[in-house]
Design a protein around this motif. Structure first.
Motif, PDB file in Angstrom:
ATOM      1  N   VAL A  16       0.851  -1.201   0.000  1.00 24.72           N
ATOM      2  CA  VAL A  16       0.000   0.000   0.000  1.00 24.72           C
ATOM      3  C   VAL A  16       0.877   1.238   0.000  1.00 24.72           C
ATOM      4  CG1 VAL A  16      -1.612   1.358   1.384  1.00 24.72           C
ATOM      5  CG2 VAL A  16      -1.998  -1.093   1.088  1.00 24.72           C
ATOM      6  N   LEU A  17       1.923   1.193   0.784  1.00 24.65           N
ATOM      7  CA  LEU A  17       2.808   2.358   0.862  1.00 24.65           C
ATOM      8  C   LEU A  17       3.463   2.633  -0.482  1.00 24.65           C
ATOM      9  CD1 LEU A  17       3.488   4.262   3.129  1.00 24.65           C
ATOM     10  CD2 LEU A  17       5.484   2.879   3.673  1.00 24.65           C
ATOM     11  N   LEU A  20       0.996   4.199  -2.727  1.00 27.39           N
ATOM     12  CA  LEU A  20       0.782   5.605  -2.390  1.00 27.39           C
ATOM     13  C   LEU A  20       1.912   6.467  -2.954  1.00 27.39           C
ATOM     14  CD1 LEU A  20      -0.486   5.386   1.304  1.00 27.39           C
ATOM     15  CD2 LEU A  20      -1.786   6.145  -0.671  1.00 27.39           C
ATOM     16  N   ALA A  23       1.446   6.818  -6.574  1.00 26.98           N
ATOM     17  CA  ALA A  23       0.317   7.717  -6.852  1.00 26.98           C
ATOM     18  C   ALA A  23       0.734   9.174  -6.683  1.00 26.98           C
ATOM     19  CB  ALA A  23      -0.862   7.403  -5.933  1.00 26.98           C
ATOM     20  N   VAL A  24       1.472   9.463  -5.623  1.00 27.13           N
ATOM     21  CA  VAL A  24       1.930  10.840  -5.400  1.00 27.13           C
ATOM     22  C   VAL A  24       2.822  11.266  -6.557  1.00 27.13           C
ATOM     23  CG1 VAL A  24       3.363  12.317  -3.958  1.00 27.13           C
ATOM     24  CG2 VAL A  24       1.728  10.771  -2.901  1.00 27.13           C
ATOM     25  N   LEU A  27       0.726  11.903  -9.676  1.00 28.80           N
ATOM     26  CA  LEU A  27      -0.059  13.136  -9.534  1.00 28.80           C
ATOM     27  C   LEU A  27       0.832  14.360  -9.659  1.00 28.80           C
ATOM     28  CD1 LEU A  27      -2.475  12.053  -6.680  1.00 28.80           C
ATOM     29  CD2 LEU A  27      -3.114  12.580  -9.025  1.00 28.80           C
ATOM     30  N   LEU A  28       2.004  14.290  -9.075  1.00 32.11           N
ATOM     31  CA  LEU A  28       2.907  15.435  -9.191  1.00 32.11           C
ATOM     32  C   LEU A  28       3.341  15.633 -10.642  1.00 32.11           C
ATOM     33  CD1 LEU A  28       5.058  15.187  -5.940  1.00 32.11           C
ATOM     34  CD2 LEU A  28       3.289  16.847  -6.497  1.00 32.11           C
ATOM     35  N   LEU A  30       1.541  14.864 -13.196  1.00 34.26           N
ATOM     36  CA  LEU A  30       0.353  15.470 -13.834  1.00 34.26           C
ATOM     37  C   LEU A  30       0.287  16.962 -13.543  1.00 34.26           C
ATOM     38  CD1 LEU A  30      -2.753  13.110 -13.392  1.00 34.26           C
ATOM     39  CD2 LEU A  30      -1.846  14.029 -15.517  1.00 34.26           C
TER      40      LEU A  30
END
Lengths: 357, 484
Positions: A16-17, A20, A23-24, A27-28, A30
């Protein structure tokens, strides 16, 4: 493979970590991507705007000089690079849309050499660009590119078709009325009032074709009504005959209402006999149009009829009835009502005040 | 204890799923908006606004302007409204029992005199004290009535309107000169259009002359600056996307245009809600779909209305609290639309989004914060996991706001300075560190208020455009224009 194996050996929490963190990171990326795009857009648009402003400062005095006869067209053409042709056309369009007559013809001659390039672009353009090209050709090149604009009427895009119709109506003249009228059913979603105004802008020469559509009992009622409204805009007297027939023969709400409005505009006092029966219609729209027509065509003797309409259930009918009394010169009736406790006393006072003003 | 911990862990998962659903939808609408706005910008090149007017046929419109204690701004606003670029329109100010000099200022400035006017319809309202007209300004009428609230004032205005369309405006809204012709365009292109809204932008900091925004600037204060980014997100990323399939549930009460007959047909505005604008639009959807009336409710991104936004936390909090209460009232009243096939895309997409995510979102989020803190305190999750989740939440918020700034740059580019663009990016990042959380708190408070059925408008402390102009040295003051 080693990475996947390591991932498979991780605990649930560790996976999960990692997810995450990924994902960060995504997103950054993006966020940076969007902001870079925005900055690039700003840079591009500012450069473009500066370039275009400079061109407009160069062209505008030349264009006006051309319109005043001080410069030949060639003097302007020399200052238009191939890459700037579309912008030049747009600059000229801005003035052309506000001009008529000789000035407009001068501007059309100015852009004529560049319009063929636009026609070549049509087949491979997106809908919005096709609409813009058609608009340009319609405004600035309707004589030379008539066929292209006409073909625009049959474009699969309703937007392009409407732009072509507007161009035909505004610049093409009455001899283009028929192609537009033949395709009116493509514009069934458009505002009736707008369509009527557009057809009327073709001028009185379009009236015979409009009358033909209006008088065609086989045509769709809404198209007949639009034609009638356009004839009303044109104050077309010969349409009166068609309107009389339509009132006798039609029960369609739109056709009857527009016919009554047309008769109110161009009719004779004898047409009151056609109007009176419609005051008993079940439809308040028709009753309202009828009482308006009575106010335009009737005489003081019809005051009682208008007075009776003040008791109508529809506020629109009573509104028009009060104004009809004023138009018929029966302010005595209004005055009597104004001082009474009649439900329409306020309306009577309102109309009396409007008449005083 | 084990049960409690298991419940807590499961609740965390619920919050996570909620977070993914909500932000996934925001991301989807943002992406959809890019395409929609690009196409719209292309379409606008082939539309000549002045040509639409020249052709004629633009329907008459009444601008209905409810006013309550608007003494400071009403004259400037009405002057501007009287000079719009539109062939046939009138302005109807509904003085809703103002306790200040709103009516007196209007009477004195515009030479109003008492007139008689019979209403066209009979929507129930508080009593009318008088109607005023002006020979010098024939386009202007003023309705004076007992106080009944904004919705009541709008209904009274509708009663005294005979044009086919009316435009509801706030008294402090500044419309751009061609805003009306642009927002009417959907009604010309599609006769089934029953409502359309334009974009609301923040006037704070802008240079205003004669009731028109002549120079667009970012506000000086941080709080209004955050709202600039927020409004960009709401209108450009949100409504543009919902517009694509006719799923817009909101036409802003500050600037929206409606077909009068249809609004009268559904009984006008509800006077027992604080979100009368959203309530009306949702009821329009419900009515038209239930009666199988072909209809369109649109959003038009280019006609602009400028409005003053709150500059203090107290007033902003009250506003967001009220908006949330209005949202909840509107949605709960029409909850029969939720996932109801009778209501098509509205019932299956936009209504569920607003009902399940926007309405319940603040509650889930606030409880989620508490739950996460508790799980951290109990050692159920590692700090790294919680920080990772927070980082994703913040990064997503940044992406959405930066994308909204990108959309602005793609289309309208109202903020001309490069420094403003840089500031907007900075704000897009910063708003995720406190401002958004404050908003969530205010909306959560609004949800609790709605539950205990509190109703109240709150008070907007309006500085007035006079003050904005005074802070711009060397330019004509609104105050000067007021005395002409």
């Amino acid at each position: 493979m080693l990475g996947l194996q390591t991932f498979a050996e991780m605990s649930g929490g560790e996976r999960v970590l990692i997810a995450l963190v990924i994902a960060v990171f995504v997103l950054l990326v993006l966020a940076v991507g969007f902001s870079t795009y925005a900055v690039w857009l700003r840079y591009r648009n500012e450069r473009r705007a500066e370039h275009r402003s400079a061109l407009e400062r160069l062209w505008t005095p030349l264009i006006f000089g051309c319109m005043e006869g001080r410069f030949p067209h060639a003097a302007v053409w020399e200052q238009v690079d191939r890459a700037d042709e579309l912008h030049f056309i747009r600059v000229v369009m801005r003035y052309a849309e506000r001009l008529k007559g000789e000035s407009l013809e001068t501007l059309r001659a100015l852009v004529a050499p560049f319009l063929d390039g636009l026609v070549d672009r049509l087949p491979r353009s997106q809908m919005e660009d096709r609409a813009l090209i058609i608009q340009v050709l319609g405004t600035l090149g309707i004589d030379e590119h008539r066929e292209t604009v006409l073909r625009g009427l049959d474009d699969p895009s309703p937007l392009v078709s409407m732009v072509a119709a507007r161009a035909m109506a505004r610049y093409g003249g009455a001899h283009h009325a028929k192609p537009v009228l033949d395709r009116l059913n493509r514009y069934s979603t458009w505002s009736r009032g707008y369509l009527a105004a557009m057809l009327a802008s073709m001028g009185p020469e379009a009236a015979p074709m409009l009358r033909a559509v209006y008088g065609d009992a086989a045509a769709q009622p809404w198209i007949r009504a639009v034609a009638a409204d356009a004839l009303r805009w044109l104050n077309d007297l010969p349409a009166l005959l068609v309107a009389r027939d339509a009132l006798r023969d039609s029960d369609d709400r739109e056709v009857v209402a527009q016919s009554l409005r047309l008769i109110a505009r161009v009719g004779d006092p004898e047409d009151v006999e056609l109007v009176l029966p419609r005051l008993r219609s079940d439809d308040p729209v028709i009753r309202g149009a009828a009482i308006q027509a009575l106010g335009e065509l009737g005489t003081a003797q019809h005051g009682d009829v208008a007075r009776a309409a003040l008791d109508d259930d529809s506020s629109w009918v009573t509104f028009h009835a009060a104004h009809a009394l004023g138009a018929l010169g029966r302010t005595d009736v209004l005055g009597e009502l104004a001082g009474s406790r009649h439900p329409r006393a306020v309306l009577a006072r309102q109309v009396l005040r409007e008449l005083e003003a | 204890m084990d049960t409690a911990i298991r419940f807590l862990l499961w609740f965390d998962i619920v919050v996570l799923i909620y977070f993914v659903a909500l932000n996934g939808t925001y991301l989807t609408t943002t992406i959809l908006s890019f395409g929609a706005l690009r196409r719209y910008a292309g379409r606008m090149k082939s539309l000549n606004v002045n040509e639409l007017i020249a052709t004629g046929g633009a329907p008459p419109v009444t601008l209905i302007v409810p006013a309550f204690d608007e003494e400071e701004t009403v004259v400037a606003a009405i002057r501007a409204l009287l000079s719009l670029n539109y062939p046939q329109y009138e302005v109807l100010v509904c003085n809703d029992g103002s306790t200040d000099g709103t009516l007196e200022r209007l009477i004195e400035t515009f030479h109003l005199e008492a007139v008689e006017q019979e209403p066209a319809t009979e929507l129930a309202t508080e009593s009318i004290r008088g109607v005023y007209g002006s020979r010098r300004f024939p386009k202007l009428r003023v309705l004076d009535k007992e106080n009944g609230g904004k919705a009541d004032a709008l209904n009274a205005g509708i009663n005294h309107t005979r044009t086919p369309l009316y435009c509801a405006l706030d008294a402090d809204t500044l419309l751009e000169r061609d805003a009306l012709i642009r927002v009417v365009r959907p009604f010309l292109e599609d006769e089934t259009t029953v409502a359309a809204g334009g974009i609301i932008r923040i006037a704070n900091g802008c240079l205003v002359e004669g009731g028109q925004v002549v120079e667009v600037r970012l506000p000086r204060e941080t709080l209004p600056r955050f709202q600039v980014v927020e409004y960009m997100r709401a209108f450009l990323s949100g409504r543009m996307a919902w517009n694509r399939f006719g799923g817009n549930l909101i036409v802003s009460g500050a600037f929206g245009i409606f077909r009068r007959s249809v609004v009268v047909g559904i009984g006008g505005y509800s006077t027992d809600t604080v979100g009368e604008d959203m309530d009306l639009v949702v009821r329009l959807h419900r009515h038209c779909r239930r009666e199988k009336i072909p209809y369109q409710i649109g959003f038009v991104p280019d006609p602009v209305a400028w409005t003053e936004c709150p500059t203090t936390l107290r007033v902003l909090g009250r506003q967001r609290d009220r908006w949330q209460r209005g949202l909840i009232q509107s949605l709960m009243r029409q909850r029969g639309m939720l996932l109801n096939p009778r209501y098509g895309a509205v019932g299956f997409v936009s209504f569920p989004f607003f009902f399940l995510l926007e309405m319940l979102g603040p509650v889930v989020e606030m409880i989620g914060y508490a739950a996460f803190i508790l799980t951290l305190f109990l050692g159920l999750y590692s700090p790294a996991y919680v920080m990772g989740f927070l980082a994703v939440a913040i990064a997503l918020g940044v992406v959405l706001s930066v994308a909204a700034v990108g959309l602005e740059e793609l289309t309208f580019r109202r903020y001309p300075k490069a420094s403003d663009l840089a500031r907007l990016f900075g704000l897009a990042v910063l708003e995720n560190f406190g401002y958004r959380q404050l908003n969530t708190w205010w909306r959560f408070r609004g949800t609790i208020s709605a539950l205990i059925r509190y109703r109240g408008w709150g008070r907007m402390e309006r500085k007035g455009f006079d003050e904005v102009a005074r802070t711009s040295p060397g330019r004509e003051l609104i105050a000067a224009s007021n005395t002409r």
